[in-house]
Enzyme design. Sequence first.
Site, PDB file in Angstrom:
ATOM      1  N   CYS A 145      36.822  42.238  32.582  1.00  0.00           N
ATOM      2  CA  CYS A 145      37.582  41.680  33.403  1.00  0.00           C
ATOM      3  C   CYS A 145      37.655  41.421  35.205  1.00  0.00           C
ATOM      4  O   CYS A 145      38.868  40.480  35.419  1.00  0.00           O
ATOM      5  CB  CYS A 145      39.077  42.365  33.277  1.00  0.00           C
ATOM      6  SG  CYS A 145      38.614  44.005  33.818  1.00  0.00           S
TER       7      CYS A 145
ATOM      8  N   ASP B 254      38.275  43.197  37.007  1.00  0.00           N
ATOM      9  CA  ASP B 254      38.891  44.499  37.773  1.00  0.00           C
ATOM     10  C   ASP B 254      37.291  45.632  38.591  1.00  0.00           C
ATOM     11  O   ASP B 254      36.733  45.247  38.196  1.00  0.00           O
ATOM     12  CB  ASP B 254      39.507  45.328  37.367  1.00  0.00           C
ATOM     13  CG  ASP B 254      40.942  43.915  36.535  1.00  0.00           C
ATOM     14  OD1 ASP B 254      40.776  43.380  37.872  1.00  0.00           O
ATOM     15  OD2 ASP B 254      41.614  44.367  36.348  1.00  0.00           O
TER      16      ASP B 254
ATOM     17  N   CYS C  49      44.319  46.908  36.246  1.00  0.00           N
ATOM     18  CA  CYS C  49      45.953  46.883  35.372  1.00  0.00           C
ATOM     19  C   CYS C  49      46.175  48.530  35.485  1.00  0.00           C
ATOM     20  O   CYS C  49      45.364  49.704  35.546  1.00  0.00           O
ATOM     21  CB  CYS C  49      46.204  46.228  34.430  1.00  0.00           C
ATOM     22  SG  CYS C  49      44.526  47.037  32.657  1.00  0.00           S
TER      23      CYS C  49
ATOM     24  N   CYS D  89      39.613  49.242  29.952  1.00  0.00           N
ATOM     25  CA  CYS D  89      40.289  49.379  31.309  1.00  0.00           C
ATOM     26  C   CYS D  89      40.137  50.766  31.420  1.00  0.00           C
ATOM     27  O   CYS D  89      39.779  52.187  31.897  1.00  0.00           O
ATOM     28  CB  CYS D  89      41.646  49.306  30.995  1.00  0.00           C
ATOM     29  SG  CYS D  89      41.886  47.622  30.694  1.00  0.00           S
TER      30      CYS D  89
HETATM   31 FE1  FES Z   1      41.002  44.945  33.818  1.00  0.00          FE
HETATM   32 FE2  FES Z   1      42.361  46.719  32.959  1.00  0.00          FE
HETATM   33  S1  FES Z   1      42.604  45.059  32.109  1.00  0.00           S
HETATM   34  S2  FES Z   1      41.148  47.260  34.190  1.00  0.00           S
END
Ligand code: FES
Length: 212
Positions: free
Chosen positions: A37, A39, A64, A108
Amino acid sequence: MANAPYTEKVIEYFQNPKNVGEIEDPDGYAKEGSPACGDMVELFLKVDDDTHEIKDIKFKSYGCASNIATGSIITEMAMGSTIEEAKDISWQEAADELGGLPDLKTHCSVLAVDALREAIRNYEERQGIGEGKKETTVEVVKERLKHVMNPMTGVDVIQTDLIHDIEVEDGKISIKVDLEEDHQFASAVKEDIKEKLEPRWDVEEVVVKFVE
Ligand code: FES
């Protein structure tokens, strides 16, 4: 809400996360990104050098709700444990502790657990103990750079062929990156590479060069 994707515990931890923040001058540090993702999570450790107990742990998530909740729960689980015990905390355990996560959100919790393991690894590399005892070779450098993201793709710099040459000699690592020096991401990539390699006990200098 019967169909809510998150358990109450996830929501509670997301709204009131524990151990959020930074530790100044940490003994172990990691910044990990998720290829799934894009992140990111940062994790900071204070470790007792004699007992190898985690005395303090903090995290910062740019992810998230699942990621924040997992970061919160694993830092609680790791606090006060030894680094060996903390290495065994799995994303599954963390997810179970949260009452389950949607399948789509597995990565995640994996990201949060990876950040913890990498911060422990970073501590071991600084100390020259455990996994960090290994002498730095080209292979080891490649392995470590799999944890540095290529910001243009969110996948690591090795898989995306961003690294051209790696040389290791007498404590000096020289790396050539396939970017021009004035590329918008050049300095961020350089900083991440140095951050990953400089703490190693047998490394004195990390030189990052760009293509002409
Ligand atoms: Fe990126 Fe959860 S969607 S850490």
